[in-house]
Design a protein around this motif. Structure first.
Motif, short mmCIF file in Angstrom:
data_model
loop_
_atom_site.label_atom_id
_atom_site.label_comp_id
_atom_site.label_asym_id
_atom_site.label_seq_id
_atom_site.Cartn_x
_atom_site.Cartn_y
_atom_site.Cartn_z
N GLN A 1 0.84 -1.19 0.00
CA GLN A 1 0.00 0.00 0.00
C GLN A 1 0.88 1.25 0.00
O GLN A 1 1.92 1.30 0.67
CB GLN A 1 -0.89 -0.01 1.24
CG GLN A 1 -1.89 1.12 1.28
CD GLN A 1 -2.77 1.06 2.53
OE1 GLN A 1 -2.66 0.13 3.32
NE2 GLN A 1 -3.61 2.06 2.70
N CYS A 2 0.49 2.25 -0.76
CA CYS A 2 1.25 3.50 -0.83
C CYS A 2 0.95 4.34 0.40
O CYS A 2 0.19 5.31 0.35
CB CYS A 2 0.90 4.26 -2.10
SG CYS A 2 1.49 3.43 -3.58
N GLU A 3 1.56 3.97 1.52
CA GLU A 3 1.36 4.71 2.76
C GLU A 3 2.67 4.72 3.55
O GLU A 3 3.63 4.02 3.21
CB GLU A 3 0.24 4.08 3.60
CG GLU A 3 0.46 2.61 3.89
CD GLU A 3 0.00 2.19 5.27
OE1 GLU A 3 0.80 1.55 5.97
OE2 GLU A 3 -1.14 2.48 5.64
N TYR B 1 -2.83 3.73 -4.74
CA TYR B 1 -2.03 4.91 -5.08
C TYR B 1 -2.95 6.12 -5.27
O TYR B 1 -3.93 6.05 -6.01
CB TYR B 1 -1.25 4.65 -6.37
CG TYR B 1 -0.32 5.77 -6.79
CD1 TYR B 1 0.95 5.88 -6.25
CD2 TYR B 1 -0.74 6.72 -7.72
CE1 TYR B 1 1.80 6.90 -6.62
CE2 TYR B 1 0.10 7.76 -8.09
CZ TYR B 1 1.38 7.84 -7.54
OH TYR B 1 2.22 8.86 -7.92
N ASP B 2 -2.62 7.19 -4.60
CA ASP B 2 -3.40 8.42 -4.72
C ASP B 2 -2.52 9.49 -5.37
O ASP B 2 -1.61 10.03 -4.74
CB ASP B 2 -3.88 8.89 -3.34
CG ASP B 2 -4.89 10.04 -3.43
OD1 ASP B 2 -4.94 10.69 -4.49
OD2 ASP B 2 -5.61 10.27 -2.44
N PHE C 1 2.36 -1.95 -6.32
CA PHE C 1 1.85 -0.87 -5.49
C PHE C 1 0.34 -0.77 -5.62
O PHE C 1 -0.19 -0.82 -6.74
CB PHE C 1 2.48 0.46 -5.90
CG PHE C 1 3.95 0.56 -5.58
CD1 PHE C 1 4.37 0.71 -4.27
CD2 PHE C 1 4.89 0.49 -6.59
CE1 PHE C 1 5.72 0.79 -3.96
CE2 PHE C 1 6.24 0.57 -6.30
CZ PHE C 1 6.66 0.72 -4.99
N PRO D 1 -4.51 2.23 -8.61
CA PRO D 1 -4.93 3.47 -7.95
C PRO D 1 -6.01 3.24 -6.90
O PRO D 1 -6.65 2.19 -6.88
CB PRO D 1 -5.52 4.27 -9.12
CG PRO D 1 -6.08 3.21 -10.02
CD PRO D 1 -5.16 2.02 -9.91
N ARG D 2 -6.17 4.23 -6.04
CA ARG D 2 -7.38 4.24 -5.19
C ARG D 2 -8.55 4.47 -6.14
O ARG D 2 -8.53 5.40 -6.93
CB ARG D 2 -7.31 5.39 -4.19
CG ARG D 2 -6.54 5.05 -2.94
CD ARG D 2 -6.84 6.02 -1.82
NE ARG D 2 -6.00 5.72 -0.67
CZ ARG D 2 -6.29 4.79 0.24
NH1 ARG D 2 -7.40 4.08 0.12
NH2 ARG D 2 -5.49 4.58 1.25
N THR E 1 -1.58 13.00 -3.73
CA THR E 1 -0.72 13.20 -2.56
C THR E 1 0.75 12.97 -2.90
O THR E 1 1.09 12.08 -3.68
CB THR E 1 -1.11 12.22 -1.41
OG1 THR E 1 -0.82 10.89 -1.83
CG2 THR E 1 -2.57 12.34 -1.06
N SER F 1 2.15 9.25 -1.67
CA SER F 1 2.12 8.08 -2.54
C SER F 1 3.37 8.04 -3.43
O SER F 1 4.01 7.00 -3.57
CB SER F 1 0.87 8.08 -3.43
OG SER F 1 -0.26 7.70 -2.68
#
Length: 256
Positions: free
Chosen positions: A149-151, A186-187, A183, A214-215, A190, A193
């Motif tokens: 997760q892109c966090e 992904y947002d 991944f 993506p989200r 921001t 990400s």
């Protein structure tokens, strides 16, 4: 040559089940014969592919305990060309019940060996823990796909997962490799990400898939309708992203 891919990450909420469901569906859409195995007691892959997890008598739990055959456990899904071995909450007790069993790390492998020639791809959704169920997935699989997760805490726990993969490769399954990292969530709005992607790329000497998931609201909605994204909203960005990932996975297999 059939490929067996375990989708694993001991962190929850990283898009693991979403990836298992939609990668399976996209491979089937490409004309591949696919078997999805739900190895998570939550049974979300099962319900996400339109199968009622509470109605099935023969699940992966009965398979592991030797109470039913692999053929009895396989059911069709809402997708043409995609079969499923379902799961439900009963599976949460399997680890304790198998405690004294000989070669318990290989129970799933022995069963899947009987049917794997019938499939081009077998995708295993692992539970969010480095448990005996995950070890069973890794002894069965030829590779492990890791959704990240892109966090901020993306890399947390990843070294432990890599260590487990190396250990299984060394001691239980010499054919096991890391398929790669994908991944998720992904947002593009921001900076975080983007920073996470750059950070992982600079710290990880592994295959990282070019496709970034993506989200996407439609992706999040699809499981509640018991449909993969390809059937719920075929033209959404989520569907297109998973199609691109499926193409990359197929291509990666050719180059191995």
């Amino acid at each position: 040559m059939e490929r067996i891919i375990a989708v694993a990450n001991q962190k929850g909420g990283v898009g693991k089940t979403t990836t298992a469901i939609n990668l399976s569906a996209c491979l089937a859409e490409m004309g591949k014969h696919v078997l999805s195995i739900d190895l998570d007691p939550q049974g979300n892959t099962t319900s996400g592919l339109g199968v009622d997890k509470d109605e099935k008598e023969n699940t992966v739990y009965e398979l592991l305990l030797g109470e039913s055959t692999v053929e009895e456990c396989i059911v069709p899904t809402v997708c043409e060309g995609l079969d499923l071995i379902p799961s439900n909450v009963n599976l949460s007790g399997a680890e304790i019940e198998l405690m004294g069993t000989e070669e318990k790390e290989f129970i799933l492998k022995k069963q899947i060996d009987l049917v794997k020639k019938s499939y081009d791809y077998i995708i295993i959704d692992c539970p969010p823990a480095l448990s005996m169920l995950t070890i069973n997935a890794m002894t069965t699989a030829s590779s492990v796909l890791v959704p990240i997760q892109c966090e901020y805490y993306a890399l947390e726990g990843l070294s432990q997962l890599m260590y487990t993969i190396d250990l299984v490769h060394e001691r239980l399954n010499p054919e096991l490799i890391l398929e790669g990292v994908v991944f998720t969530m992904y947002d593009a709005r921001t900076n975080l990400s983007l920073q996470v992607v750059e950070n992982v790329k600079s710290n990880l000497n592994q295959n990282i898939y070019k496709t970034i998931i993506p989200r996407n609201v439609r992706l999040a909605e699809a499981p509640s309708h018991g449909l993969p994204i390809t059937l719920y909203d075929s033209r959404s960005t989520g569907a297109e992203s998973y199609r691109m990932l499926a193409e990359e996975v197929v291509e990666y297999g050719k180059n191995e």
